[in-house]
Design a protein around this motif. Structure first.
Motif, PDB file in Angstrom:
ATOM      1  N   HIS A 108      -6.248 -28.956 -33.332  1.00 43.20           N
ATOM      2  CA  HIS A 108      -6.217 -30.419 -33.362  1.00 43.20           C
ATOM      3  C   HIS A 108      -5.162 -30.890 -34.358  1.00 43.20           C
ATOM      4  CE1 HIS A 108      -7.691 -34.497 -33.045  1.00 43.20           C
ATOM      5  NE2 HIS A 108      -7.732 -34.552 -34.372  1.00 43.20           N
ATOM      6  N   TRP A 109      -5.146 -30.290 -35.539  1.00 43.43           N
ATOM      7  CA  TRP A 109      -4.141 -30.629 -36.548  1.00 43.43           C
ATOM      8  C   TRP A 109      -2.740 -30.286 -36.051  1.00 43.43           C
ATOM      9  CZ3 TRP A 109      -0.492 -27.727 -39.097  1.00 43.43           C
ATOM     10  CH2 TRP A 109       0.168 -28.362 -40.155  1.00 43.43           C
ATOM     11  N   LYS A 129      -1.248 -32.740 -33.812  1.00 39.75           N
ATOM     12  CA  LYS A 129      -0.899 -33.981 -34.505  1.00 39.75           C
ATOM     13  C   LYS A 129       0.370 -33.793 -35.331  1.00 39.75           C
ATOM     14  CE  LYS A 129      -4.019 -36.328 -36.644  1.00 39.75           C
ATOM     15  NZ  LYS A 129      -5.180 -36.666 -37.501  1.00 39.75           N
ATOM     16  N   SER A 179       5.160 -31.970 -32.101  1.00 40.04           N
ATOM     17  CA  SER A 179       5.214 -32.506 -30.736  1.00 40.04           C
ATOM     18  C   SER A 179       4.906 -31.404 -29.728  1.00 40.04           C
ATOM     19  CB  SER A 179       6.598 -33.096 -30.454  1.00 40.04           C
ATOM     20  OG  SER A 179       7.550 -32.060 -30.303  1.00 40.04           O
TER      21      SER A 179
END
Length: 100
Positions: A46-47, A50, A53
């Motif tokens: 998830h990190w 973020k 890209s």
């Protein structure tokens, strides 16, 4: 370029061999992406998505020789990539034919 400046300190178990506070997401992007794709969990992924890209992550997947076959296969399907476009599936320089 990553929009996050530091790798979270609680990711240190995934970076057991380096000082996590010295990792710079922009400078060490390939290493960070490869490590988290290979060793990470859903929180780290998830990190990762973020911080980088989709194009940056896809590029590492296509050009890396450091992804496990299992990891590479998963991301191949996720990004709909062809095996021949992924460096980790290329012919190894150490094969039975090259030993003798």
């Amino acid at each position: 370029m990553p929009n996050i400046q530091q790798v979270p300190a609680h990711f240190s178990p995934f970076f057991w061999d380096v000082h996590i506070d010295e990792l710079k997401p922009a400078l060490h992007s390939r290493f960070i992406i490869e490590r988290l794709l290979n060793e990470g969990d859903h929180h780290t992924l998830h990190w990762l998505f973020k911080a980088y890209s989709m194009d940056e992550i896809r590029f590492v997947i296509q050009t890396s020789r450091n992804l496990s076959r299992k990891t590479a296969r998963y991301w191949q399907y996720f990004f709909n990539l062809k095996e021949e476009d992924m460096r980790c599936f290329g012919k190894s320089s150490i094969s039975p034919d090259n030993l003798f």
